[in-house]
Design a protein around this motif. Structure first.
Motif, PDB file in Angstrom:
ATOM      1  N   ASP A 100       0.873  -1.180   0.000  1.00 35.12           N
ATOM      2  CA  ASP A 100       0.000   0.000   0.000  1.00 35.12           C
ATOM      3  C   ASP A 100       0.907   1.227   0.000  1.00 35.12           C
ATOM      4  O   ASP A 100       1.278   1.737   1.049  1.00 35.12           O
ATOM      5  CB  ASP A 100      -0.920  -0.013   1.223  1.00 35.12           C
ATOM      6  CG  ASP A 100      -2.009   1.064   1.149  1.00 35.12           C
ATOM      7  OD1 ASP A 100      -1.886   1.964   0.295  1.00 35.12           O
ATOM      8  OD2 ASP A 100      -2.959   1.000   1.929  1.00 35.12           O
ATOM      9  N   ASP A 101       1.285   1.678  -1.189  1.00 34.35           N
ATOM     10  CA  ASP A 101       2.277   2.747  -1.317  1.00 34.35           C
ATOM     11  C   ASP A 101       1.791   4.090  -0.803  1.00 34.35           C
ATOM     12  O   ASP A 101       2.594   4.989  -0.546  1.00 34.35           O
ATOM     13  CB  ASP A 101       2.698   2.899  -2.787  1.00 34.35           C
ATOM     14  CG  ASP A 101       3.405   1.654  -3.312  1.00 34.35           C
ATOM     15  OD1 ASP A 101       3.944   0.897  -2.483  1.00 34.35           O
ATOM     16  OD2 ASP A 101       3.415   1.434  -4.531  1.00 34.35           O
ATOM     17  N   GLN A 102       0.478   4.269  -0.683  1.00 40.09           N
ATOM     18  CA  GLN A 102      -0.068   5.547  -0.245  1.00 40.09           C
ATOM     19  C   GLN A 102      -0.902   5.401   1.027  1.00 40.09           C
ATOM     20  O   GLN A 102      -1.855   6.136   1.238  1.00 40.09           O
ATOM     21  CB  GLN A 102      -0.907   6.166  -1.369  1.00 40.09           C
ATOM     22  CG  GLN A 102      -0.083   6.554  -2.596  1.00 40.09           C
ATOM     23  CD  GLN A 102      -0.923   7.153  -3.703  1.00 40.09           C
ATOM     24  OE1 GLN A 102      -1.611   6.452  -4.445  1.00 40.09           O
ATOM     25  NE2 GLN A 102      -0.872   8.466  -3.820  1.00 40.09           N
ATOM     26  N   ALA A 103      -0.523   4.464   1.869  1.00 41.62           N
ATOM     27  CA  ALA A 103      -1.245   4.253   3.120  1.00 41.62           C
ATOM     28  C   ALA A 103      -1.224   5.528   3.962  1.00 41.62           C
ATOM     29  O   ALA A 103      -0.241   6.274   3.946  1.00 41.62           O
ATOM     30  CB  ALA A 103      -0.614   3.103   3.898  1.00 41.62           C
ATOM     31  N   PRO A 104      -2.296   5.813   4.684  1.00 39.02           N
ATOM     32  CA  PRO A 104      -2.346   7.052   5.473  1.00 39.02           C
ATOM     33  C   PRO A 104      -1.365   7.044   6.632  1.00 39.02           C
ATOM     34  O   PRO A 104      -0.956   5.976   7.104  1.00 39.02           O
ATOM     35  CB  PRO A 104      -3.794   7.077   5.978  1.00 39.02           C
ATOM     36  CG  PRO A 104      -4.207   5.641   6.009  1.00 39.02           C
ATOM     37  CD  PRO A 104      -3.517   5.006   4.828  1.00 39.02           C
ATOM     38  N   GLU A 120       5.610   8.875   1.947  1.00 38.19           N
ATOM     39  CA  GLU A 120       6.151   7.627   2.473  1.00 38.19           C
ATOM     40  C   GLU A 120       6.943   6.892   1.406  1.00 38.19           C
ATOM     41  O   GLU A 120       6.690   7.031   0.204  1.00 38.19           O
ATOM     42  CB  GLU A 120       5.041   6.740   3.010  1.00 38.19           C
ATOM     43  CG  GLU A 120       3.985   6.363   1.992  1.00 38.19           C
ATOM     44  CD  GLU A 120       2.804   5.688   2.668  1.00 38.19           C
ATOM     45  OE1 GLU A 120       2.773   4.451   2.689  1.00 38.19           O
ATOM     46  OE2 GLU A 120       1.927   6.413   3.180  1.00 38.19           O
ATOM     47  N   LEU A 121       7.904   6.114   1.878  1.00 37.99           N
ATOM     48  CA  LEU A 121       8.757   5.298   1.024  1.00 37.99           C
ATOM     49  C   LEU A 121       8.589   3.861   1.496  1.00 37.99           C
ATOM     50  O   LEU A 121       9.032   3.506   2.586  1.00 37.99           O
ATOM     51  CB  LEU A 121      10.212   5.747   1.143  1.00 37.99           C
ATOM     52  CG  LEU A 121      11.223   5.141   0.172  1.00 37.99           C
ATOM     53  CD1 LEU A 121      10.885   5.510  -1.274  1.00 37.99           C
ATOM     54  CD2 LEU A 121      12.630   5.626   0.517  1.00 37.99           C
ATOM     55  N   PRO A 122       7.912   3.024   0.713  1.00 38.55           N
ATOM     56  CA  PRO A 122       7.566   1.668   1.172  1.00 38.55           C
ATOM     57  C   PRO A 122       8.799   0.806   1.430  1.00 38.55           C
ATOM     58  O   PRO A 122       9.861   0.982   0.837  1.00 38.55           O
ATOM     59  CB  PRO A 122       6.739   1.097   0.009  1.00 38.55           C
ATOM     60  CG  PRO A 122       6.284   2.287  -0.774  1.00 38.55           C
ATOM     61  CD  PRO A 122       7.374   3.305  -0.628  1.00 38.55           C
ATOM     62  N   ILE A 123       8.613  -0.156   2.334  1.00 36.98           N
ATOM     63  CA  ILE A 123       9.610  -1.186   2.607  1.00 36.98           C
ATOM     64  C   ILE A 123       8.915  -2.534   2.452  1.00 36.98           C
ATOM     65  O   ILE A 123       7.956  -2.828   3.162  1.00 36.98           O
ATOM     66  CB  ILE A 123      10.191  -1.069   4.030  1.00 36.98           C
ATOM     67  CG1 ILE A 123      10.887   0.274   4.226  1.00 36.98           C
ATOM     68  CG2 ILE A 123      11.165  -2.205   4.310  1.00 36.98           C
ATOM     69  CD1 ILE A 123      11.382   0.489   5.647  1.00 36.98           C
ATOM     70  N   GLY A 124       9.381  -3.357   1.539  1.00 35.67           N
ATOM     71  CA  GLY A 124       8.797  -4.679   1.383  1.00 35.67           C
ATOM     72  C   GLY A 124       7.374  -4.630   0.859  1.00 35.67           C
ATOM     73  O   GLY A 124       6.985  -3.726   0.113  1.00 35.67           O
ATOM     74  N   ASP A 125       6.565  -5.592   1.304  1.00 36.34           N
ATOM     75  CA  ASP A 125       5.229  -5.762   0.742  1.00 36.34           C
ATOM     76  C   ASP A 125       4.115  -5.472   1.736  1.00 36.34           C
ATOM     77  O   ASP A 125       2.992  -5.937   1.580  1.00 36.34           O
ATOM     78  CB  ASP A 125       5.059  -7.188   0.206  1.00 36.34           C
ATOM     79  CG  ASP A 125       5.332  -8.252   1.273  1.00 36.34           C
ATOM     80  OD1 ASP A 125       5.615  -7.870   2.437  1.00 36.34           O
ATOM     81  OD2 ASP A 125       5.252  -9.443   0.949  1.00 36.34           O
ATOM     82  N   SER A 126       4.409  -4.698   2.786  1.00 37.12           N
ATOM     83  CA  SER A 126       3.388  -4.407   3.787  1.00 37.12           C
ATOM     84  C   SER A 126       3.578  -3.008   4.349  1.00 37.12           C
ATOM     85  O   SER A 126       4.714  -2.582   4.567  1.00 37.12           O
ATOM     86  CB  SER A 126       3.456  -5.424   4.933  1.00 37.12           C
ATOM     87  OG  SER A 126       2.630  -5.026   6.017  1.00 37.12           O
ATOM     88  N   PRO A 127       2.471  -2.267   4.612  1.00 34.94           N
ATOM     89  CA  PRO A 127       2.594  -0.934   5.211  1.00 34.94           C
ATOM     90  C   PRO A 127       2.960  -0.953   6.683  1.00 34.94           C
ATOM     91  O   PRO A 127       3.036   0.087   7.320  1.00 34.94           O
ATOM     92  CB  PRO A 127       1.202  -0.326   4.990  1.00 34.94           C
ATOM     93  CG  PRO A 127       0.281  -1.492   4.910  1.00 34.94           C
ATOM     94  CD  PRO A 127       1.079  -2.585   4.244  1.00 34.94           C
ATOM     95  N   ARG A 128       3.202  -2.160   7.231  1.00 34.74           N
ATOM     96  CA  ARG A 128       3.636  -2.209   8.631  1.00 34.74           C
ATOM     97  C   ARG A 128       5.012  -1.576   8.791  1.00 34.74           C
ATOM     98  O   ARG A 128       5.344  -1.058   9.854  1.00 34.74           O
ATOM     99  CB  ARG A 128       3.660  -3.660   9.118  1.00 34.74           C
ATOM    100  CG  ARG A 128       2.284  -4.250   9.380  1.00 34.74           C
ATOM    101  CD  ARG A 128       2.358  -5.662   9.908  1.00 34.74           C
ATOM    102  NE  ARG A 128       2.845  -6.595   8.908  1.00 34.74           N
ATOM    103  CZ  ARG A 128       2.951  -7.910   9.094  1.00 34.74           C
ATOM    104  NH1 ARG A 128       2.616  -8.433  10.264  1.00 34.74           N
ATOM    105  NH2 ARG A 128       3.399  -8.700   8.136  1.00 34.74           N
TER     106      ARG A 128
END
Length: 228
Positions: A100-104, A120-128
């Motif tokens: 979720d590249d644009q998670a709140p 945000e700058l994603p890490i891996g495959d989860s917004p955690r």
């Protein structure tokens, strides 16, 4: 059998008590306390209920459109605003490990208002886990251009806040690494006209944010002047 159907399960009662304490009673108490004991200024953000938030560690000079364009080109995604739908989406995506590249991101406050921009700058495959930075526009101009104070941190995991038991992201302690990550990304993308550090910007080099997470810093503010 009829009596059991009418009775409320114990776990439902516990859930209701937790929700009442975490989201109503504790915020009411801490809001009153920190209103008198919180030294925010332009260096530390704060939460909606008055807790100290994440430290300010970066400042960028440039127009809003220039900042947005530079962050996007550096690989950062704009964070969606917090709504019921986006909150449910990030919860589900965190559980099933869906990108979720644009998670709140949650709201933090500086200059008596929540962030004007968030990336945000994603890490891996989860917004955690993700890198993220919030920006607030200063009410003063520098060289005729707006200045944006930012707080860059790393979301390490999702859990319950140590301060009020609300569900939150827990940040990593090395906020300097996140500051430098933003600066390096903008430089590599070719958007920096000048950069420098303001020493002793933070008088306190260690603290805890609204979720009770420890942060450490060398006290420097990373300053960037964007190309026009």
């Amino acid at each position: 059998m009829l009596r059991m159907k009418k009775s409320i399960p114990l776990f439902v009662v516990i859930l209701l008590v937790w929700a009442l304490a975490a989201y109503i009673l504790i915020p009411m108490i801490t809001r009153s306390f920190y209103r008198h004991h919180f030294n925010g200024g332009p260096r530390i953000t704060h939460t909606s209920d008055g807790h100290p938030g994440d430290p300010v560690n970066i400042a960028i000079e440039g127009e809003e459109a220039e900042l947005v364009r530079a962050m996007n080109k550096a690989g950062w995604y704009p964070a969606d605003p917090i709504t019921f739908d986006s909150s449910v989406r990030i919860a589900v995506d965190s559980v099933i490990k869906k990108p979720d590249d644009q998670a709140p991101v949650s709201s933090l406050f500086l200059f008596d208002r929540k962030q004007d921009l968030a990336f945000e700058l994603p890490i891996g495959d989860s917004p955690r886990q993700r890198h993220h930075v919030r920006f607030w526009r200063w009410d003063k101009l520098k060289d005729g251009r707006p200045v944006w104070f930012g707080s860059a941190t790393l979301d390490e995991r999702v859990g319950l806040s140590h301060a009020n038991a609300q569900v939150t992201h827990h940040i990593g302690p090395d906020v300097d690494a996140e500051r430098d990550l933003v600066m390096t990304g903008l430089k590599q993308a070719g958007f920096i006209q000048d950069e420098y550090y303001v020493t002793n910007f933070q008088s306190e080099h260690e603290g805890r944010n609204g979720g009770g997470d420890l942060w450490r810093t060398d006290g420097r503010l990373g300053a960037i002047i964007l190309k026009k």
